[in-house]
Design a protein around this motif. Structure first.
Motif, PDB file in Angstrom:
ATOM      1  N   PHE A 173       0.682  -1.234  -0.194  1.00 18.41           N
ATOM      2  CA  PHE A 173       0.203   0.175  -0.024  1.00 18.41           C
ATOM      3  C   PHE A 173       0.827   1.324   0.068  1.00 18.41           C
ATOM      4  O   PHE A 173       0.212   2.352  -0.470  1.00 18.41           O
ATOM      5  N   GLY A 174       2.100   1.347   0.413  1.00 19.04           N
ATOM      6  CA  GLY A 174       2.866   2.366   0.456  1.00 19.04           C
ATOM      7  C   GLY A 174       3.074   3.230  -0.758  1.00 19.04           C
ATOM      8  O   GLY A 174       2.772   4.371  -1.066  1.00 19.04           O
ATOM      9  N   LYS A 175       3.514   2.656  -1.858  1.00 18.53           N
ATOM     10  CA  LYS A 175       3.881   3.608  -3.055  1.00 18.53           C
ATOM     11  C   LYS A 175       2.687   3.615  -3.911  1.00 18.53           C
ATOM     12  O   LYS A 175       2.406   4.874  -4.520  1.00 18.53           O
ATOM     13  N   ILE A 176       1.446   2.713  -3.775  1.00 20.52           N
ATOM     14  CA  ILE A 176       0.285   3.114  -4.534  1.00 20.52           C
ATOM     15  C   ILE A 176      -0.408   4.380  -3.795  1.00 20.52           C
ATOM     16  O   ILE A 176      -0.998   4.985  -4.425  1.00 20.52           O
ATOM     17  N   ASN A 177      -0.241   4.275  -2.597  1.00 21.30           N
ATOM     18  CA  ASN A 177      -0.684   5.492  -2.089  1.00 21.30           C
ATOM     19  C   ASN A 177      -0.126   6.941  -1.990  1.00 21.30           C
ATOM     20  O   ASN A 177      -0.750   7.858  -2.007  1.00 21.30           O
ATOM     21  N   VAL A 178       1.300   6.880  -2.199  1.00 21.47           N
ATOM     22  CA  VAL A 178       1.693   8.046  -2.715  1.00 21.47           C
ATOM     23  C   VAL A 178       1.583   8.392  -4.042  1.00 21.47           C
ATOM     24  O   VAL A 178       1.056   9.665  -4.170  1.00 21.47           O
ATOM     25  N   VAL A 179       1.202   7.311  -4.947  1.00 21.73           N
ATOM     26  CA  VAL A 179       0.700   8.140  -6.257  1.00 21.73           C
ATOM     27  C   VAL A 179      -0.687   8.422  -6.290  1.00 21.73           C
ATOM     28  O   VAL A 179      -1.080   9.328  -6.794  1.00 21.73           O
ATOM     29  N   ARG A 180      -1.632   7.798  -5.298  1.00 20.86           N
ATOM     30  CA  ARG A 180      -2.986   8.356  -5.202  1.00 20.86           C
ATOM     31  C   ARG A 180      -3.000   9.791  -4.593  1.00 20.86           C
ATOM     32  O   ARG A 180      -3.804  10.417  -5.042  1.00 20.86           O
ATOM     33  N   THR A 181      -2.115   9.984  -3.718  1.00 18.05           N
ATOM     34  CA  THR A 181      -1.973  11.203  -3.014  1.00 18.05           C
ATOM     35  C   THR A 181      -1.837  12.235  -4.193  1.00 18.05           C
ATOM     36  O   THR A 181      -2.424  13.306  -4.198  1.00 18.05           O
ATOM     37  N   VAL A 182      -0.699  12.112  -4.757  1.00 15.73           N
ATOM     38  CA  VAL A 182      -0.154  13.019  -6.105  1.00 15.73           C
ATOM     39  C   VAL A 182      -1.148  13.178  -7.059  1.00 15.73           C
ATOM     40  O   VAL A 182      -1.537  14.351  -7.138  1.00 15.73           O
ATOM     41  N   ILE A 183      -1.778  12.185  -7.516  1.00 15.54           N
ATOM     42  CA  ILE A 183      -2.769  12.382  -8.508  1.00 15.54           C
ATOM     43  C   ILE A 183      -3.973  13.033  -7.950  1.00 15.54           C
ATOM     44  O   ILE A 183      -4.625  13.678  -8.503  1.00 15.54           O
ATOM     45  N   GLY A 184      -4.528  12.619  -6.705  1.00 16.45           N
ATOM     46  CA  GLY A 184      -5.737  13.422  -6.087  1.00 16.45           C
ATOM     47  C   GLY A 184      -5.460  14.632  -5.785  1.00 16.45           C
ATOM     48  O   GLY A 184      -6.478  15.594  -6.410  1.00 16.45           O
ATOM     49  N   LEU A 185      -4.366  15.235  -5.585  1.00 18.64           N
ATOM     50  CA  LEU A 185      -4.161  16.623  -5.370  1.00 18.64           C
ATOM     51  C   LEU A 185      -4.069  17.341  -6.726  1.00 18.64           C
ATOM     52  O   LEU A 185      -4.558  18.530  -6.956  1.00 18.64           O
ATOM     53  N   TYR A 186      -3.347  16.767  -7.704  1.00 19.76           N
ATOM     54  CA  TYR A 186      -3.489  17.048  -9.116  1.00 19.76           C
ATOM     55  C   TYR A 186      -4.665  17.324  -9.506  1.00 19.76           C
ATOM     56  O   TYR A 186      -5.177  18.538 -10.405  1.00 19.76           O
ATOM     57  N   SER A 187      -5.703  16.764  -9.354  1.00 12.80           N
ATOM     58  CA  SER A 187      -7.023  16.514 -10.138  1.00 12.80           C
ATOM     59  C   SER A 187      -7.997  17.546  -9.297  1.00 12.80           C
ATOM     60  O   SER A 187      -8.665  17.953  -9.969  1.00 12.80           O
ATOM     61  N   LEU A 188      -7.519  18.084  -8.029  1.00 11.78           N
ATOM     62  CA  LEU A 188      -8.300  18.971  -7.418  1.00 11.78           C
ATOM     63  C   LEU A 188      -7.806  20.279  -7.739  1.00 11.78           C
ATOM     64  O   LEU A 188      -8.566  21.450  -7.859  1.00 11.78           O
ATOM     65  N   ILE A 189      -6.637  20.390  -7.880  1.00 10.51           N
ATOM     66  CA  ILE A 189      -5.770  21.992  -7.626  1.00 10.51           C
ATOM     67  C   ILE A 189      -5.686  22.139  -9.409  1.00 10.51           C
ATOM     68  O   ILE A 189      -5.738  23.321  -9.857  1.00 10.51           O
ATOM     69  N   GLY A 190      -5.655  21.178 -10.267  1.00  9.73           N
ATOM     70  CA  GLY A 190      -5.293  21.325 -11.635  1.00  9.73           C
ATOM     71  C   GLY A 190      -6.430  22.367 -12.362  1.00  9.73           C
ATOM     72  O   GLY A 190      -6.001  23.469 -12.825  1.00  9.73           O
ATOM     73  N   PRO A 191      -7.736  21.724 -11.989  1.00 11.55           N
ATOM     74  CA  PRO A 191      -8.858  22.586 -12.567  1.00 11.55           C
ATOM     75  C   PRO A 191      -8.914  23.885 -11.982  1.00 11.55           C
ATOM     76  O   PRO A 191      -9.237  24.868 -12.946  1.00 11.55           O
ATOM     77  N   VAL A 192      -8.495  24.319 -10.839  1.00 10.21           N
ATOM     78  CA  VAL A 192      -8.502  25.591 -10.402  1.00 10.21           C
ATOM     79  C   VAL A 192      -7.414  26.606 -11.130  1.00 10.21           C
ATOM     80  O   VAL A 192      -7.679  27.743 -11.309  1.00 10.21           O
ATOM     81  N   LEU A 193      -6.410  25.864 -11.499  1.00 10.91           N
ATOM     82  CA  LEU A 193      -5.501  26.550 -12.119  1.00 10.91           C
ATOM     83  C   LEU A 193      -5.545  27.198 -13.484  1.00 10.91           C
ATOM     84  O   LEU A 193      -5.015  27.887 -13.933  1.00 10.91           O
ATOM     85  N   VAL A 194      -6.538  26.303 -14.048  1.00  5.71           N
ATOM     86  CA  VAL A 194      -6.980  26.603 -15.349  1.00  5.71           C
ATOM     87  C   VAL A 194      -7.774  27.907 -15.400  1.00  5.71           C
ATOM     88  O   VAL A 194      -8.005  28.559 -16.390  1.00  5.71           O
ATOM     89  N   LEU A 195      -8.680  28.243 -14.408  1.00  6.43           N
ATOM     90  CA  LEU A 195      -9.627  29.355 -14.243  1.00  6.43           C
ATOM     91  C   LEU A 195      -9.101  30.553 -14.660  1.00  6.43           C
ATOM     92  O   LEU A 195      -9.947  31.432 -15.278  1.00  6.43           O
ATOM     93  N   PRO A 196      -7.892  31.067 -14.587  1.00  3.08           N
ATOM     94  CA  PRO A 196      -7.398  32.376 -14.862  1.00  3.08           C
ATOM     95  C   PRO A 196      -7.465  32.553 -16.496  1.00  3.08           C
ATOM     96  O   PRO A 196      -7.322  33.596 -16.971  1.00  3.08           O
ATOM     97  N   PHE A 197      -7.346  31.244 -17.093  1.00  2.04           N
ATOM     98  CA  PHE A 197      -7.302  31.438 -18.578  1.00  2.04           C
ATOM     99  C   PHE A 197      -8.483  30.949 -19.371  1.00  2.04           C
ATOM    100  O   PHE A 197      -9.033  31.309 -20.329  1.00  2.04           O
ATOM    101  N   SER A 198      -9.405  30.069 -18.407  1.00  5.12           N
ATOM    102  CA  SER A 198     -10.725  29.652 -19.221  1.00  5.12           C
ATOM    103  C   SER A 198     -11.591  29.151 -18.054  1.00  5.12           C
ATOM    104  O   SER A 198     -11.148  28.748 -17.117  1.00  5.12           O
TER     105      SER A 198
END
Length: 537
Positions: A173-198
């Motif tokens: 569970f160690g490595k797959i949870n590191v991946v899950r954390t990074v991808i989860g943060l990206y999926s939440l923060i990424g759309p917000v970073l798009v807002l200044p452009f569209s």
């Protein structure tokens, strides 16, 4: 001379015990909790920004697109869950040499089925956007593109679940949870970073789509490292299709029914009221269902543990079951009581007064449903883990039509509050049916069910009192009293002797180490002082 078969049996027993070792399971639960904590915290900050940036209609479409993707994940035909269960079972029996062919066959089938799901979503999306859902005309084109991108990600979403299941069966569970954390943060923060452009849905969904591709690639690398021979097993072995489809077929039927009961309320709200109402309903739902990340963290570890231990040691399975129910209850109850008691203030601080007025009763009702459903997930995981997904489907079928009829009338009569009432009533029935099913599978869990019944009889009235429309000071005082009394009750009535001894030993050891550190530090200070005062100093 030692018997080779005896040696092999002893080795197999040690390997099985290693996969269900208490410390390993506890550590993996912690990994699961940590991997979901960061995305949960990020969601609290990013969802209000995203709603403000793209508007409630676009956000409603965004959540509906996610639900369509989740529902069409049933195109894996239950192979993801079947793969986790069968890999864990083979590990429990010491048949590791059979894993590459099994995993390769399952993943190949999952990619093919995912492509069929993609085609299906693409075909129905125009009707969904134009006719079925009440989407404003000015955002229908971008909504259609959003559904198309979600469809394209489906094969990767489905096969990623299979790859993760292989790692979970190995308790990695160690490595797959590191991946899950990074991808989860990206999926939440990424759309917000798009807002200044569209502020269109298209780039918002595109960011999420890229994250799904990256997640799939990383999981594939990790899985190949766990099973180095897997690269030679990426072919469909016809003799393995039958066992996978048999287990997975029942899981597929369950996966068809379960989203209807868990998610169809939001589609009904969108069809009977408006997409804006979906946002008012979905937002508190998304908040309180985050409580499941605690129960999911535990059950994600215990599902393969149930499958591995049930093969040879049912008493151990019953022990796991009882403790899992206990810990899920102890975690979810205070969260539920806090959410019910402080719902108006939480919604006001998070999303403003308008959301609080529209969604307070919804949040309180759904919080109770999340508590009941979190408990019901334990026997559900047991039933599936020991190889009886057919029972899961049959129990869901008993719930489906009464729930759909109830939801229809309550939504028409009471709006989103009616939807929440119907959903919570279904979770209560879910709890009763699944614990009954768990007892049929594992009669040794009878005592656990009796204890849970008494626990619910005492705690459900406490949750109900928290929903009374009293002043904030009274509600805070009530919550404080309950939370202060809870540890005493837990220690006296809920924890077993072994659990108390473990906690006491850890407490004593922690204070002992602290005392030793202080003693060593004091000795060092005295030694330094004496050296300074010495003529040689």
């Amino acid at each position: 001379m030692s018997d080779p078969r005896t040696n092999a049996t002893m080795k197999h027993g040690k390997e099985q015990h290693a996969l269900t070792n208490g410390r390993l399971l506890a550590r993996n639960v912690v990994w699961n909790l940590l991997s979901q904590s960061a995305p949960m915290a990020a969601a609290v900050l990013t969802i209000p920004v995203l709603i403000a940036g793209i508007g409630t209609d676009r956000f409603g479409v965004f959540t509906l697109a996610w639900m369509v993707l989740g529902y069409f994940s049933l195109f894996d035909l239950g192979l993801g869950r079947a793969l986790t269960k069968m890999v864990a079972e083979k590990l429990g029996r010491g048949l590791e040499q059979e894993l590459p062919n099994l995993v390769g066959t399952a993943l190949s089938l999952m990619m093919i089925l995912g492509l069929l799901g993609t085609v299906s979503i693409v075909l129905i999306s125009p009707s969904l956007v134009s006719h079925i859902l009440k989407i404003p005309p000015e955002i229908q084109r971008e909504s259609l593109y959003a559904f198309y991108m979600m469809a394209a990600s489906l094969p990767f979403v489905i096969s990623t679940a299979g790859l993760r299941g292989v790692m979970e069966a190995h308790q990695r569970f160690g490595k797959i949870n590191v991946v899950r954390t990074v991808i989860g943060l990206y999926s939440l923060i990424g759309p917000v970073l798009v807002l200044p452009f569209s502020r269109s849905l298209v780039p918002v969904v595109a960011v999420v789509f890229v994250g799904r591709l990256v997640s799939w690639a990383i999981h594939m690398v990790l899985c190949l490292r766990t099973l180095p021979n897997l690269a030679r097993g990426f072919a469909i072995r016809t003799e393995l299709i039958g066992p996978l489809i048999t287990f997975g077929g029942w899981m597929t039927l369950t996966n068809i029914i379960n989203p209807l009961m868990v998610q169809m309320d939001r589609f009904a709200v969108g069809a009977l009221i408006s997409t804006a109402a979906v946002a008012y309903y979905t937002t508190p739902y998304e908040l309180v269902t985050k409580f499941w990340f605690f129960s999911n963290a535990i059950l994600g570890v215990m599902f393969p543990a149930f499958a591995t231990s049930f093969v040879n040691d049912r008493e151990r399975t019953a022990l796991f079951f009882g403790r899992t129910v206990k810990y899920v209850f102890l975690i979810l109850f205070p969260l539920t009581l806090g959410a019910v008691t402080l719902a108006p203030e939480v919604l006001t601080l998070w999303l403003g007064g308008d959301f609080a007025r529209q969604s307070t009763y919804v949040m309180q009702c759904l919080a109770l449903g999340v508590f009941l459903n979190g408990l019901a997930q334990v026997p559900s995981a047991l039933i599936q883990g020991v190889g009886r997904p057919d029972l899961t489907f049959k129990l869901h079928m008993l719930e489906l039509f009464p729930y759909l009829i109830t939801a229809w009338f309550l939504i028409r009569g009471y709006g989103i509050t009616g939807a929440a009432l119907a959903w919570t009533a279904r979770t209560a029935l879910d709890l009763v049916l699944f614990f009954w099913g768990g007892r049929q599978i594992l009669p040794e869990c009878k005592e656990t069910i009796r204890r849970l019944s008494w626990g619910l009889a005492g705690t459900l009235p406490l949750i109900g009192l928290g929903a009374l429309p009293l002043g904030l000071a009274w509600r805070v005082a009530y919550l404080t009293v309950i939370m202060a009394a809870a540890p005493i009750l837990i220690w006296q009535r809920i924890l077993g002797t072994e659990e108390k001894n473990v906690l006491l030993n850890r407490f004593v050891n922690a204070w002992s180490r602290r005392f030793q550190h202080r003693a060593v530090a004091g000795l060092a200070v005295r030694t330094a002082a004496e050296a300074t005062q010495s003529p040689l100093g």
